[in-house]
Enzyme design. Structure first.
Site, short mmCIF file in Angstrom:
data_model
loop_
_atom_site.label_atom_id
_atom_site.label_comp_id
_atom_site.label_asym_id
_atom_site.label_seq_id
_atom_site.Cartn_x
_atom_site.Cartn_y
_atom_site.Cartn_z
CG LEU A 53 2.34 6.88 4.68
CD1 LEU A 53 3.19 6.21 6.14
CD2 LEU A 53 1.71 7.82 4.80
CE1 TYR A 62 11.02 16.69 -13.45
CE2 TYR A 62 12.63 15.35 -12.25
CZ TYR A 62 12.68 15.96 -13.42
OH TYR A 62 13.94 16.58 -13.87
CD GLN A 114 4.30 7.84 -20.07
OE1 GLN A 114 4.37 9.61 -20.04
NE2 GLN A 114 5.14 7.11 -19.45
CB VAL A 115 -1.31 10.66 -22.73
CG1 VAL A 115 -2.42 11.59 -22.85
CG2 VAL A 115 -0.32 11.16 -22.52
CE LYS A 116 -2.20 4.69 -25.93
NZ LYS A 116 -2.25 3.04 -26.71
N GLY A 117 -4.74 7.06 -19.20
CA GLY A 117 -5.94 6.94 -18.41
C GLY A 117 -5.45 5.77 -17.29
CE1 TYR A 118 -5.15 1.65 -21.00
CE2 TYR A 118 -2.73 2.00 -21.46
CZ TYR A 118 -4.41 1.51 -21.94
OH TYR A 118 -4.99 0.88 -22.95
CB CYS A 164 3.66 4.54 -9.33
SG CYS A 164 2.36 4.80 -10.49
CG PHE A 178 4.67 -2.01 6.69
CD1 PHE A 178 5.68 -2.73 7.08
CD2 PHE A 178 4.84 -1.47 5.22
CE1 PHE A 178 6.99 -2.49 5.79
CE2 PHE A 178 5.82 -1.24 4.37
CZ PHE A 178 7.28 -1.52 4.83
CG PHE A 193 1.59 2.49 6.01
CD1 PHE A 193 2.45 3.22 5.27
CD2 PHE A 193 1.99 2.46 7.61
CE1 PHE A 193 3.94 2.68 5.33
CE2 PHE A 193 3.58 2.21 7.88
CZ PHE A 193 4.07 2.66 6.75
CD GLU A 250 7.62 2.38 1.64
OE1 GLU A 250 8.99 2.65 0.94
OE2 GLU A 250 8.51 1.28 2.15
CB ILE A 251 3.31 3.33 -3.63
CG1 ILE A 251 1.67 3.54 -2.81
CG2 ILE A 251 3.53 3.53 -5.37
CD1 ILE A 251 0.37 3.50 -3.38
CB VAL A 252 8.06 0.42 -3.46
CG1 VAL A 252 9.90 0.88 -3.84
CG2 VAL A 252 8.00 0.15 -2.17
CB THR A 287 -6.43 7.92 -13.76
OG1 THR A 287 -5.83 8.74 -13.64
CG2 THR A 287 -7.53 8.22 -12.71
CB ILE A 330 8.49 3.76 5.06
CG1 ILE A 330 8.30 5.00 5.22
CG2 ILE A 330 7.37 3.24 4.57
CD1 ILE A 330 7.36 6.06 4.85
CE1 TYR A 364 14.19 5.32 -1.40
CE2 TYR A 364 12.32 6.07 -0.29
CZ TYR A 364 13.22 4.85 -0.94
OH TYR A 364 13.08 3.95 -1.61
#
Length: 590
Positions: A366, A372, A341-345, A334, A323, A328, A330-332, A347, A397, A400
């Protein structure tokens, strides 16, 4: 809504009359830090760049040889009426006349700058920046009284000019390219494995404090030499979370692409396949999210997705909507597929997304995170303290149910994908310097046996070798336990300080209109009015808080103003008076 189920992992420089302080950098020697000097130069450059073109030509004409016919040997235009002190860019309001004759050769200013007539504004600003840098260096050297320090300045300057490795001889520099920019990889781009890191190419070692240049070079060579660092240390328990992912990207194992659906362009088969792959990853890793909803947003032309590609297939991504008008994104969604997983991808994905948005000048994220996802987003710099005004995002946005709104403010000065590398290198340098210093002063003293004999405590200064480390006893003072007594004592001291004849520059906060660029140099301003308000609100619960704020006033003043200025002298005199009163009140030892 973002779900991480798939990612586990004062101040015063002006007085009561409102006069502007002396020119930044005009006399900053030991009273001004390196960071302050750089900021003042930056302010000065900005002021000069905003000046009219004739003004810029006048400045450059001083360093331009005469181009008039007849082989004039004048090496720079000189005004007929030079000011008694170096001119200040924020006070030069007189009209520049290109027909004004030079004091040396009598030819006009225009004859000295004919070669600049068709030069672009960008190139002219670059030349002005070089001129100000040279002037600042010249001023620093000639105001330095110590002959040895002068010799160091000139030695470093000659080394920079004559060294074959100096950046001034590179083609990019000669072509006028500006260095130090961090390349941002956009849609379809990836860094080649052989391409050097930006900070390694542009960052050069400099003398810091009293550390010799040869020592800095020696330590840097040790740090940058792969043979000097054990292979196992790269992925040790103390490595950054994204270390493995960064190494894979360098080797070309993984790629990052910002992709999205388009209704205006011909469909790209590869991008459509990636979008389908992203839809599958999000649906599998976010089982509580309706598949129809995920599909609609992933293929929505208004949404984009930073995709993580490995061996030609999608293994993760971050879906977002920008926007720009509201400032800003909006992260929808991820997520990273479970077997990667657990390989730093996660980050490394977020760091690439941050750099992408810095390039597009959007500095706020945002997202609504479920229970979780909160831990993941906290690790990426998100918090519940939202910096974006509510009016900016309400209605843009969705809210939720059962999720927590989190935000992240980006710093455009940080190269996020390489930040942990930079920090690691800095730590290694400091560690090596400490080891070398310890090797010079290390001496083993016999242990203390007095405690075996029943002694409960001893003075610190009696520990063998403690003074050799540079430790000095700190003056102790009486900490008043009674809040009312502390308030009364501090109020009396503050009244004495405000009544002092040298307190006039520090009574009110500095106004931006009266000291241009002040708040770019001074990050934490303080003044006596603010201290009075803090005292009234009972902010000062200890003497140390009160003394720290007062000391900041004097430190800020000396940081911004040159030593010969009136404000600098007022700060010194008022500081001496303040500590006299503190000692009289018994808050520190006499």
């Amino acid at each position: 809504m973002a779900d991480s189920a798939g990612i586990q992992q004062g101040s015063p420089a002006v007085g009561a009359a409102g006069s502007v302080p002396a020119a930044p950098g005009a006399g900053g020697t030991e009273g001004s830090g390196a960071a302050g000097g750089s900021a003042r130069i930056a302010v000065k450059k900005a002021q000069l760049r905003s000046s009219p073109r004739p003004k810029k030509l006048e400045k450059l004409g001083v360093y331009s040889s005469c181009k008039a016919e007849g082989a004039c040997k004048c090496n720079g235009w000189k005004s007929q009426n030079p000011p008694p002190t170096p001119p200040r860019t924020d006070q030069q309001s007189h009209t520049v006349n290109l027909q004004e004759p030079c004091r040396s050769c009598s030819h006009t200013l225009g004859d000295h700058v004919t070669h600049l007539e068709n030069v672009s504004e960008e190139e002219m600003n670059r030349l002005l920046g070089i001129v100000l840098d040279v002037e600042y260096l010249y001023t620093c050297v000639h105001k330095e009284e110590d002959a040895d320090t002068k010799q160091v300045y000139f030695s470093l300057f000659k080394e920079e000019v004559y060294s074959h490795s100096s950046p001034i001889w590179s083609q990019d520099f000669l072509a006028g390219a500006s260095g130090g920019q961090i390349p941002i990889h956009t849609v379809g781009e990836k860094r080649k494995p052989s391409e050097p890191l930006p900070h390694e190419e542009n960052k050069r070692p400099r003398v810091v404090g009293d550390i010799p240049m040869d020592l800095i070079n020696e330590v840097m060579a040790t740090i940058t030499d792969p043979a000097a660092i054990p292979e196992t240390s790269l992925l040790s328990a103390h490595s950054a979370r994204d270390e493995a992912a960064r190494l894979e990207e360098r080797r070309g194992v993984i790629e990052f692409h910002v992709i999205g659906n388009s209704l205006n362009q011909k469909p790209n088969k590869r991008i459509l396949m990636w979008l389908v792959g992203l839809q599958n990853v999000f649906s599998h890793q976010l089982p509580r999210m309706p598949k129809e909803y995920i599909t609609r947003l992933v293929f929505d032309p208004k949404h984009k997705t930073l995709s993580l590609i490995k061996d030609g297939r999608v293994i993760g991504g971050i879906c977002f909507r920008m926007f720009p008008s509201q400032g800003f994104t909006e992260i929808v969604f991820c997520a990273v597929t479970s077997n990667e997983q657990v390989k730093g991808y996660g980050t490394h994905l977020m760091n690439h997304l941050k750099e992408y948005h810095i390039k597009h000048e959007i500095l706020n994220f945002l997202t609504y995170a479920d229970e979780y996802a909160i831990g993941y987003f906290k690790k990426q710099g998100f918090s519940k303290d939202i910096k974006v005004p509510k009016a900016k995002y309400v209605g843009y946005i969705k809210d939720y149910e059962g999720a927590t709104l989190m935000g992240c403010e980006l710093n455009p000065s940080i190269p996020y994908t390489e930040f942990s590398v930079i920090i690691k290198k800095q730590k290694e340098i400091i560690k090596k310097l400490i080891e070398r210093k310890q090797a010079q002063i290390r001496k083993v003293y016999p242990g203390l046996s007095c405690f075996k004999e029943g002694v409960r405590q001893i003075p610190i200064e009696s520990i063998p070798g403690i003074r050799e480390t540079g430790w000095k006893p700190v003056g102790k003072g009486k900490e008043l336990k009674d809040p009312d007594q502390l308030y009364s004592t501090l109020k009396t001291i503050l009244q004495h300080v405000k009544s002092h004849q040298n307190a006039w520059p520090f009574m009110e906060p500095v106004k931006k209109t009266e000291a241009p660029g002040y708040y770019q140099v001074i990050r934490f301003p303080m003044d006596l009015k603010t201290m009075s308000e803090r005292l009234k609100s009972r902010y000062y619960t200890t003497r140390k808080l009160f003394m720290a704020d007062m000391q900041r006033i004097f430190t800020n003043c000396r940081e911004y103003n040159p030593p010969e200025s009136e404000y600098y002298k007022c700060a010194n005199l008022l500081e001496k008076f303040f500590y006299t009163k503190i000692k009289e009140a018994g808050l520190i030892e006499k």
